[in-house]
Each structure stands twice: as structure tokens, then as C-alpha cells.
Scaffold this motif. Structure first.
Motif, PDB file in Angstrom:
ATOM      1  N   ALA A 102     -48.365  -8.292  -7.754  1.00 58.59           N
ATOM      2  CA  ALA A 102     -47.000  -8.724  -8.075  1.00 58.59           C
ATOM      3  C   ALA A 102     -46.352  -9.274  -6.804  1.00 58.59           C
ATOM      4  O   ALA A 102     -46.642  -8.813  -5.700  1.00 58.59           O
ATOM      5  N   PHE A 103     -45.493 -10.270  -6.968  1.00 58.43           N
ATOM      6  CA  PHE A 103     -44.814 -10.849  -5.810  1.00 58.43           C
ATOM      7  C   PHE A 103     -43.499 -11.459  -6.260  1.00 58.43           C
ATOM      8  O   PHE A 103     -43.279 -11.705  -7.437  1.00 58.43           O
ATOM      9  N   ARG A 104     -42.620 -11.698  -5.306  1.00 56.14           N
ATOM     10  CA  ARG A 104     -41.372 -12.401  -5.576  1.00 56.14           C
ATOM     11  C   ARG A 104     -41.570 -13.852  -5.145  1.00 56.14           C
ATOM     12  O   ARG A 104     -41.834 -14.111  -3.970  1.00 56.14           O
ATOM     13  N   PRO A 105     -41.414 -14.801  -6.067  1.00 53.91           N
ATOM     14  CA  PRO A 105     -41.635 -16.192  -5.688  1.00 53.91           C
ATOM     15  C   PRO A 105     -40.568 -16.695  -4.730  1.00 53.91           C
ATOM     16  O   PRO A 105     -39.394 -16.406  -4.887  1.00 53.91           O
ATOM     17  N   ALA A 106     -40.996 -17.413  -3.733  1.00 56.85           N
ATOM     18  CA  ALA A 106     -40.074 -18.031  -2.784  1.00 56.85           C
ATOM     19  C   ALA A 106     -39.539 -19.328  -3.377  1.00 56.85           C
ATOM     20  O   ALA A 106     -40.040 -19.829  -4.388  1.00 56.85           O
TER      21      ALA A 106
END
Length: 88
Positions: free
Chosen positions: A22-26
């Protein structure tokens, strides 16, 4: 960094790097997303963004606000993308 590139015809992954995390999109995610959108809609597609003013115009000077009306759907649930699985 994570990346997933799929073949638009077959849906098969061409490149997959850390795709299960999981990641937070830039904000730079908009660049390949726009590229994929234009690949599906065509290079001559034009976005329509209404431009409005709020205030008084004196000659060539606006005393007030320049307003750009825009919207977005972060879920990619857009009617512009006929088959969303091809994009995601």
C-alpha cells in the motif's frame, strides 16, 4: 516507489515493482494517469475547464478572483474510461 505497467490489449503485466504494498500516491501520479487516459481517448482529446471571474474588471485589470472550475474522481470511477480495469 511502486509501478505496474500492463499491456492495454491483453491486460498482462509488462512491469511490476512492489505492487502488493500500500502507498500514498504523490502528485506526480497525474502524469502517467493522464498519459493512460489520453492513450484511451486519443491524443486530440481536449479537457474543458470553465474559467470565470469574481470581481470587477477595470480596463485590463481584474480586481477580484479568477476561478477555474474543475473536478476530479480519485476513485477513477469515470464515465470517460469504458473499461477501468485496463487503466488500473
Amino acid at each position: 516507489v511502486t509501478a505496474l505497467v500492463r499491456d492495454l490489449q491483453t491486460g498482462e503485466p509488462i512491469l511490476a515493482h512492489r505492487t502488493s504494498e500500500a502507498f500514498r500516491p504523490a502528485s506526480l501520479v497525474k502524469i502517467p494517469t493522464t498519459g493512460a487516459f489520453l492513450a484511451l481517448r486519443g491524443h486530440d482529446y481536449r479537457f474543458h475547464i470553465p474559467v470565470m471571474i469574481r470581481g470587477q474588471v477595470d480596463g485590463e485589470t481584474l480586481h477580484g478572483d479568477l476561478v477555474l472550475k474543475a473536478s476530479a474522481d480519485p476513485s477513477l470511477g469515470s464515465h470517460y474510461i469504458p473499461n477501468q480495469k485496463r487503466l488500473i
